[in-house]
Write a protein that holds these residues in place. Structure first.
Motif, PDB file in Angstrom:
ATOM      1  N   THR A 122       5.210   2.097   3.178  1.00 54.34           N
ATOM      2  CA  THR A 122       5.604   1.135   2.229  1.00 54.34           C
ATOM      3  C   THR A 122       4.460   0.391   1.854  1.00 54.34           C
ATOM      4  O   THR A 122       3.432   0.179   2.608  1.00 54.34           O
ATOM      5  N   GLU A 123       4.673  -0.432   0.711  1.00 54.43           N
ATOM      6  CA  GLU A 123       3.539  -1.295   0.494  1.00 54.43           C
ATOM      7  C   GLU A 123       2.873  -2.350   1.404  1.00 54.43           C
ATOM      8  O   GLU A 123       2.038  -2.654   1.790  1.00 54.43           O
ATOM      9  N   GLU A 124       4.204  -2.958   2.208  1.00 53.75           N
ATOM     10  CA  GLU A 124       4.025  -3.945   3.210  1.00 53.75           C
ATOM     11  C   GLU A 124       3.049  -3.550   4.101  1.00 53.75           C
ATOM     12  O   GLU A 124       2.122  -4.088   4.514  1.00 53.75           O
ATOM     13  N   PHE A 125       3.459  -2.242   4.477  1.00 56.14           N
ATOM     14  CA  PHE A 125       2.486  -1.442   5.660  1.00 56.14           C
ATOM     15  C   PHE A 125       0.995  -1.416   4.994  1.00 56.14           C
ATOM     16  O   PHE A 125       0.088  -1.638   5.925  1.00 56.14           O
ATOM     17  N   LEU A 126       0.978  -0.835   3.953  1.00 52.83           N
ATOM     18  CA  LEU A 126      -0.480  -0.388   3.577  1.00 52.83           C
ATOM     19  C   LEU A 126      -0.990  -1.621   3.391  1.00 52.83           C
ATOM     20  O   LEU A 126      -2.344  -1.664   3.675  1.00 52.83           O
ATOM     21  N   PHE A 127      -0.598  -2.672   2.840  1.00 55.18           N
ATOM     22  CA  PHE A 127      -1.064  -4.091   2.582  1.00 55.18           C
ATOM     23  C   PHE A 127      -1.819  -4.626   3.999  1.00 55.18           C
ATOM     24  O   PHE A 127      -2.883  -4.900   3.957  1.00 55.18           O
ATOM     25  N   LYS A 128      -1.082  -4.332   5.119  1.00 57.42           N
ATOM     26  CA  LYS A 128      -1.498  -4.991   6.478  1.00 57.42           C
ATOM     27  C   LYS A 128      -2.576  -4.039   6.804  1.00 57.42           C
ATOM     28  O   LYS A 128      -3.462  -4.627   7.296  1.00 57.42           O
ATOM     29  N   GLU A 129      -2.335  -2.729   6.855  1.00 57.36           N
ATOM     30  CA  GLU A 129      -3.531  -1.884   7.114  1.00 57.36           C
ATOM     31  C   GLU A 129      -4.718  -2.225   6.425  1.00 57.36           C
ATOM     32  O   GLU A 129      -6.010  -2.367   6.885  1.00 57.36           O
ATOM     33  N   ALA A 130      -4.565  -2.299   5.168  1.00 59.98           N
ATOM     34  CA  ALA A 130      -5.904  -2.790   4.534  1.00 59.98           C
ATOM     35  C   ALA A 130      -6.321  -4.242   4.751  1.00 59.98           C
ATOM     36  O   ALA A 130      -7.691  -4.222   4.890  1.00 59.98           O
ATOM     37  N   LYS A 131      -5.513  -4.986   5.083  1.00 63.48           N
ATOM     38  CA  LYS A 131      -5.889  -6.357   5.505  1.00 63.48           C
ATOM     39  C   LYS A 131      -6.992  -6.199   6.712  1.00 63.48           C
ATOM     40  O   LYS A 131      -7.920  -6.955   7.216  1.00 63.48           O
ATOM     41  N   GLU A 132      -6.259  -5.298   7.740  1.00 65.65           N
ATOM     42  CA  GLU A 132      -7.087  -5.262   9.120  1.00 65.65           C
ATOM     43  C   GLU A 132      -8.476  -4.757   8.653  1.00 65.65           C
ATOM     44  O   GLU A 132      -9.594  -5.103   9.212  1.00 65.65           O
ATOM     45  N   LYS A 133      -8.493  -3.743   7.729  1.00 69.00           N
ATOM     46  CA  LYS A 133      -9.676  -3.048   7.468  1.00 69.00           C
ATOM     47  C   LYS A 133     -10.559  -3.951   6.687  1.00 69.00           C
ATOM     48  O   LYS A 133     -11.956  -3.902   7.039  1.00 69.00           O
ATOM     49  N   LEU A 134     -10.312  -4.831   5.824  1.00 64.72           N
ATOM     50  CA  LEU A 134     -10.909  -5.751   4.999  1.00 64.72           C
ATOM     51  C   LEU A 134     -11.724  -6.799   5.810  1.00 64.72           C
ATOM     52  O   LEU A 134     -12.807  -7.300   5.874  1.00 64.72           O
ATOM     53  N   PHE A 135     -10.908  -7.039   6.893  1.00 61.34           N
ATOM     54  CA  PHE A 135     -11.477  -7.887   8.148  1.00 61.34           C
ATOM     55  C   PHE A 135     -12.694  -7.236   8.784  1.00 61.34           C
ATOM     56  O   PHE A 135     -13.412  -7.947   9.025  1.00 61.34           O
ATOM     57  N   HIS A 136     -12.594  -6.085   9.209  1.00 60.01           N
ATOM     58  CA  HIS A 136     -13.772  -5.447   9.740  1.00 60.01           C
ATOM     59  C   HIS A 136     -14.749  -4.926   8.834  1.00 60.01           C
ATOM     60  O   HIS A 136     -15.991  -5.065   9.275  1.00 60.01           O
ATOM     61  N   LEU A 137     -14.492  -5.015   7.664  1.00 55.99           N
ATOM     62  CA  LEU A 137     -15.640  -4.472   6.607  1.00 55.99           C
ATOM     63  C   LEU A 137     -16.349  -5.928   6.521  1.00 55.99           C
ATOM     64  O   LEU A 137     -17.745  -5.918   6.300  1.00 55.99           O
ATOM     65  N   ASN A 138     -15.734  -7.056   6.578  1.00 53.52           N
ATOM     66  CA  ASN A 138     -16.449  -8.147   6.506  1.00 53.52           C
ATOM     67  C   ASN A 138     -17.338  -8.425   5.629  1.00 53.52           C
ATOM     68  O   ASN A 138     -18.558  -8.730   5.654  1.00 53.52           O
ATOM     69  N   GLY A 139     -17.040  -8.305   4.414  1.00 54.10           N
ATOM     70  CA  GLY A 139     -17.689  -8.886   3.276  1.00 54.10           C
ATOM     71  C   GLY A 139     -18.444  -7.538   2.650  1.00 54.10           C
ATOM     72  O   GLY A 139     -18.329  -6.630   2.788  1.00 54.10           O
ATOM     73  N   GLY A 140     -19.677  -8.138   1.860  1.00 50.93           N
ATOM     74  CA  GLY A 140     -20.399  -7.226   1.256  1.00 50.93           C
ATOM     75  C   GLY A 140     -19.968  -7.317  -0.293  1.00 50.93           C
ATOM     76  O   GLY A 140     -18.807  -7.712  -0.732  1.00 50.93           O
TER      77      GLY A 140
END
Ligand SMILES: C[S@@+](CC[C@H](N)C(=O)[O-])C[C@H]1O[C@@H](n2cnc3c(N)ncnc32)[C@H](O)[C@@H]1O
Length: 260
Positions: free
Chosen positions: A28-46
């Protein structure tokens, strides 16, 4: 006639050649969005990002608006086609998609990156491939850049998960049929010349750390938020490493980095 003996060698490239999704727990879009948000947090910019093994772009689509330049790479044509459709629908102009594997990707790049990432990809690579990947990635990393490997399968946690340890109604006796079934599946996979587990291979955090250290990175271990048996590793250049090596040499001991 095809038999177990003459059956052609299994390859992940072939396995993924007609796949169209990355097989996330929920699509679902909702789940993938949450997963991506977690990943963006750890990617931490750039500002620039390489998403290696980007698949159908299910996470990439959420990364793109956060970066000036993005490259997605995958060895599956069908996956890249799905990713391309998503980028086109959003009219994203700052992303390039490249058909390449862990060996060919490097010659196809014409820029270096602040972040190099891979999600649910390390499980399809051998320790030797991971070693070469980190070494090459290191050459394409900008100063203060990071390599972030998401959702690596932890061998210990995965075994527990398969036997139901994380389920609410875990009972020891319930694991016995699962153990039997697990053995049966493994034998059957070997006979069919398929990998022992179609999810790929698990790699311990210690193995990744050892490889990372060898290439001058320090690692940070993070538990995956949405998969009980997966973890992330954040690799950043260990700027104190030369100092520690000098100190160790001065003391006459052999730094642990040399023992890999
Ligand atoms: C489980 S999918 C994950 C896709 C994407 N990262 C995501 O999270 O949605 C794994 C992807 O890695 C790609 N892949 C696996 N091994 C690869 C390799 N050695 N070189 C390039 N792509 C690879 C597969 O084609 C597949 O698209």
């Amino acid at each position: 006639m095809e038999t177990a003996l003459n059956r052609s060698k299994f390859s992940w490239a072939e396995y993924f050649s007609d796949k169209k999704t990355g097989g996330h727990r929920y699509s679902t879009e909702e789940f993938l969005f949450k997963e991506a948000k977690e990943k963006l947090f750890h990617l931490n910019g750039g500002k620039s990002l390489l998403d290696f093994g980007c698949g159908a772009g299910e996470l990439l689509i959420y990364y793109v608006p956060n970066y000036e330049r993005v490259v997605g790479a995958d060895f599956s044509n069908s996956m890249l086609f799905e990713a391309e459709k998503k980028m086109w629908q959003q009219n994203y102009k700052n992303v390039d998609l490249i058909l390449a594997d862990d060996e060919t990707i490097w010659d196809k790049l014409n820029l270096s990156f602040d972040r190099i990432t891979a999600t649910e990809v390390i499980q399809y690579m051998t320790p030797e491939q991971i070693d070469a990947f980190i070494q090459h990635a290191s050459n394409y990393l900008n100063e203060e850049g990071k390599i972030v490997l998401f959702d690596i399968i932890d061998p210990k946690l995965y075994s527990l998960w398969k036997f139901g340890w994380f389920s609410q109604n875990f009972r020891f006796w319930k694991t016995l049929p699962r153990v039997g079934m697990g053995c049966f599946k493994q034998i059957s996979a070997i006979l069919k010349n398929r990998p022992r587990d179609i999810i790929g291979d698990s790699h311990s955090p210690y193995l990744i750390e050892k490889i990372a250290n060898k290439h001058g990175f320090k690692t940070e271990y993070v538990k995956s938020m949405y998969y009980e048996y997966r973890y992330h590793t954040i690799l950043s250049k260990d700027i104190m490493r030369p100092l520690r090596i000098c100190e160790a040499l001065a003391e006459g001991s052999r730094p642990s980095y040399f023992t890999t």
